[in-house]
Design an enzyme around this catalytic site. Structure first.
Site, PDB file in Angstrom:
ATOM      1  N   ASP A  11       0.772  -1.051  -0.091  1.00  0.00           N
ATOM      2  CA  ASP A  11      -0.036   0.099  -0.112  1.00  0.00           C
ATOM      3  C   ASP A  11       0.796   1.271   0.070  1.00  0.00           C
ATOM      4  O   ASP A  11       1.879   1.275   0.669  1.00  0.00           O
ATOM      5  CB  ASP A  11      -0.963   0.128   1.255  1.00  0.00           C
ATOM      6  CG  ASP A  11      -1.951   1.089   1.113  1.00  0.00           C
ATOM      7  OD1 ASP A  11      -2.968   0.963   0.581  1.00  0.00           O
ATOM      8  OD2 ASP A  11      -1.575   2.128   1.790  1.00  0.00           O
ATOM      9  N   ASN A  44      -2.372  13.094  -3.817  1.00  0.00           N
ATOM     10  CA  ASN A  44      -3.380  13.636  -4.518  1.00  0.00           C
ATOM     11  C   ASN A  44      -3.755  15.097  -4.233  1.00  0.00           C
ATOM     12  O   ASN A  44      -3.981  15.880  -5.186  1.00  0.00           O
ATOM     13  CB  ASN A  44      -4.532  12.608  -4.401  1.00  0.00           C
ATOM     14  CG  ASN A  44      -4.425  11.404  -5.215  1.00  0.00           C
ATOM     15  OD1 ASN A  44      -3.776  11.353  -6.205  1.00  0.00           O
ATOM     16  ND2 ASN A  44      -5.330  10.249  -5.058  1.00  0.00           N
ATOM     17  N   ASP A  89      -1.713   9.314 -10.348  1.00  0.00           N
ATOM     18  CA  ASP A  89      -1.856   8.247 -11.116  1.00  0.00           C
ATOM     19  C   ASP A  89      -0.365   7.899 -11.539  1.00  0.00           C
ATOM     20  O   ASP A  89      -0.031   6.640 -11.814  1.00  0.00           O
ATOM     21  CB  ASP A  89      -2.669   8.473 -12.341  1.00  0.00           C
ATOM     22  CG  ASP A  89      -4.258   8.806 -11.941  1.00  0.00           C
ATOM     23  OD1 ASP A  89      -4.434   8.142 -11.014  1.00  0.00           O
ATOM     24  OD2 ASP A  89      -4.933   9.348 -12.740  1.00  0.00           O
ATOM     25  N   GLU A 112      -4.738   2.219  -4.009  1.00  0.00           N
ATOM     26  CA  GLU A 112      -3.289   2.412  -4.199  1.00  0.00           C
ATOM     27  C   GLU A 112      -2.789   1.205  -3.347  1.00  0.00           C
ATOM     28  O   GLU A 112      -1.851   1.006  -3.144  1.00  0.00           O
ATOM     29  CB  GLU A 112      -2.810   3.658  -3.196  1.00  0.00           C
ATOM     30  CG  GLU A 112      -3.098   3.631  -1.801  1.00  0.00           C
ATOM     31  CD  GLU A 112      -4.651   3.988  -1.223  1.00  0.00           C
ATOM     32  OE1 GLU A 112      -4.654   4.455  -0.231  1.00  0.00           O
ATOM     33  OE2 GLU A 112      -5.488   4.197  -2.171  1.00  0.00           O
TER      34      GLU A 112
END
Length: 588
Positions: free
Chosen positions: A468, A476, A485, A510
């Site tokens: 993770d 973000n 991304d 993620e």
């Protein structure tokens, strides 16, 4: 008007020529073969009228009938008949010809086919039986009206008239019809074009006729062989010409006292009857045979034409069409074979069907052949072609004999490479994460199930790694979703570069996963530390540094996928709780 007048003049000119020709034939018949009872042994004139009525349109019939009656009347007057007798005989012969025309024309049209048994039978029925019987009956009635006579005399006269007209029409009506063009000959192309090739069979008939009738020995059977030679070589035309040649040579010789029928003590009427019988036999041995041969020739032509059309159709379809023997060797191939394999059709004949199948797929084709039924068996295999390996959908049908034994196969092979590749692409898209190109959750679960089965079957240890991205929400929020991304794509590349063919997947958001068959917890931990360090060392512009936390779970005996995932997930969250950017191993 001028055109109509010229057309009418042409019709009357043709009618006048018929009348003159009929007069000559009648005079010749009476001059050469006249016997007792004032009836010719072979009456040819009516055959000319029948030929005209069969081959010319009905609007030309009246002039032809009038002219013919006049010609025959004139011939009888030349031989001393009274005016009433000559006119009556001319009218009777005209009626006889008209009866034949009325019987034949509606059934066969203006171009009878003497190579067709049905046309031939109908022509003979009208020209050689119905018309002569009517003519003989009218002739006997007319003769009785003029001179009387007892029953025996009338019977003799009727028989003589009928046989003379019957044999004359049989021998010459087909010949005259062919001469006028009123004959449909679909097999004309098969008749030799060389004059010599056309002439020698008829010369054989002529020479045999001279040989037979130049001496008294009973060798008339030779004429059967000679007429059959002409029939086989020239068809219906040759048969008609051969009979006419025998009629002219044999008729003249018999009436002159020569030939096998002129025996001491035999009357001219008996000799003529025997000759008539010979002509009848020759007719039955030639024109019917010609009709059978013509039908066979037309059937062969239709079969060849049908085969050519079928071959053209088969060669112009895109699919491979094949036939094999019981050993599954090719015995027939269409031209698609060349486009597919680059091998000429002739070189492909005799080769085994499996020679052109990918070695790994040959067992599929063999299994399909073993299941063959007449309803067909379809299998998709990889084929070795000129364009490389192609996916072919092969449909095979069994060919069996009456006892049910397999004697071959037939079928088609269709190039379905585009379809197979499209289906594979769809499957891949359905099992692939669109952003990272890794396997998606669906494919991960399927792969994990397969790995568990392999582990149960002696595949050794199995470990699952969950990864993770640390503080991904902050990435973000601070740098934007495009940067987030890009981080996920970069981590996916690291996974692929280190996974070494093991299943790597985006598990969700993620979170990523690795399935490591053959790895125990320790090996999986070492592997994961390498991965963690490589990701931590990367700079992912514009994000200066990204770390990941990893959880490892080694599969325990009998453990299912859900439990294994839950333990790995628990280890992952333990790693995060311990400060992130580290690897934690799940408790056993």
């Amino acid at each position: 008007m001028a055109g109509a007048g010229r057309q009418g003049g042409a019709i009357w000119l043709r009618a006048a020529l018929l009348g003159a020709f009929a007069c000559l034939l009648a005079v010749g018949a009476m001059l050469v073969s006249r016997m007792a009872g004032n009836v010719a042994a072979l009456w040819i004139a009516n055959a000319a009228l029948i030929a005209v009525l069969v081959s010319r349109p009905p609007r030309e019939w009246p002039p032809a009938l009038v002219s013919f009656a006049a010609g025959v009347t004139a011939a009888n007057l030349l031989f001393g008949d009274s005016l009433i007798s000559a006119i009556g005989l001319g009218a009777i012969n005209t009626v006889e010809g008209l009866v034949a025309g009325l019987v034949i024309r509606p059934r066969l049209g203006d171009r009878p086919d003497f190579g067709d048994r049905s046309d031939l039978v109908w022509f003979v029925l009208g020209a050689a039986f119905v018309a002569p019987m009517v003519g003989a009956m009218l002739g006997v009635l007319f003769h009785t009206t003029l001179v009387g006579g007892n029953v025996l005399e009338l019977w003799v006269a009727w028989r003589a008239w009928f046989l003379a007209d019957c044999l004359g029409n049989l021998a010459f009506a087909p010949l005259f019809t062919m001469a006028l063009g009123g004959f449909r000959d679909p097999d004309a192309a098969s008749v030799p074009a060389s004059p010599l090739a056309n002439f020698w069979p008829l010369a054989v008939v002529g020479a045999t006729s001279i040989l037979v009738f130049a001496q008294p020995q009973p060798v008339a059977y030779l004429l059967v062989a000679a007429t059959l030679v002409a029939t086989f070589r020239l068809g219906p035309r040759g048969a008609a010409l051969a009979i006419a040649i025998v009629a002219l040579i044999g008729g003249g010789a018999t009436l002159a006292g020569f030939g096998p029928f002129t025996v001491a003590g035999r009357s001219p009427a008996q000799e003529g009857a025997l000759f008539q019988l010979l002509l009848g036999v020759l007719f039955l041995c030639s024109l019917p045979v010609a009709a059978v041969l013509a039908e066979r020739s037309r059937l062969a032509a239709r079969l060849a034409e049908g085969e050519a059309r079928y071959r053209d159709l088969v060669d112009n379809i895109g699919d491979l069409v094949y036939v094999t023997d019981a050993e599954f060797r090719f015995t027939a191939l269409n031209t698609a074979w060349v486009k597919l394999t680059g091998v000429p059709v002739a070189a492909g004949i005799g080769r085994m069907t499996t020679d052109f199948i990918h070695p790994d797929d040959r067992h599929l084709l063999i299994a399909a052949r073993d299941r063959l039924t007449t309803s067909g068996e379809r299998v998709t295999v990889r084929s070795l072609t000129i364009n490389g390996v192609r996916h072919m959908s092969v449909l095979a049908h069994a060919i069996r004999d009456d006892a049910g034994r397999l004697i071959g196969t037939r079928g088609t092979a269709t190039d379905v490479t585009a379809q197979v590749e499209a289906e594979a692409a769809l499957r891949l898209a359905a099992e692939t994460d669109a952003l990272t190109g890794l396997a998606n959750r669906r494919r991960l679960l399927a792969g994990l199930d397969l790995a568990l089965v392999n582990a149960d079957n002696g595949g050794g240890p199995l470990s699952l790694v969950l990864l993770d991205v640390d503080r991904f929400k902050a990435v973000n929020d601070q740098y934007g979703h495009p940067a987030g991304d890009a981080v996920l794509v970069a981590i996916a590349r690291e996974l692929l570069s280190i996974a070494g063919g093991h299943l790597a997947a985006r598990f969700g958001g993620e979170e990523f996963a690795l399935v490591l068959p053959g790895f125990d917890a320790r090996a999986a931990h070492e592997f994961s530390e390498v991965l963690r360090a490589r990701i931590a060392a990367r700079t992912l512009h514009p994000v200066p540094r990204v770390t990941v936390s990893l959880g490892i779970a080694e599969r325990q005996p009998g453990e299912g996928a859900a439990t294994l995932i839950a333990r790995a997930d628990a280890a992952l969250y333990a790693a995060k709780a311990a400060g992130r950017n580290q690897v934690m191993r799940a408790a056993a």
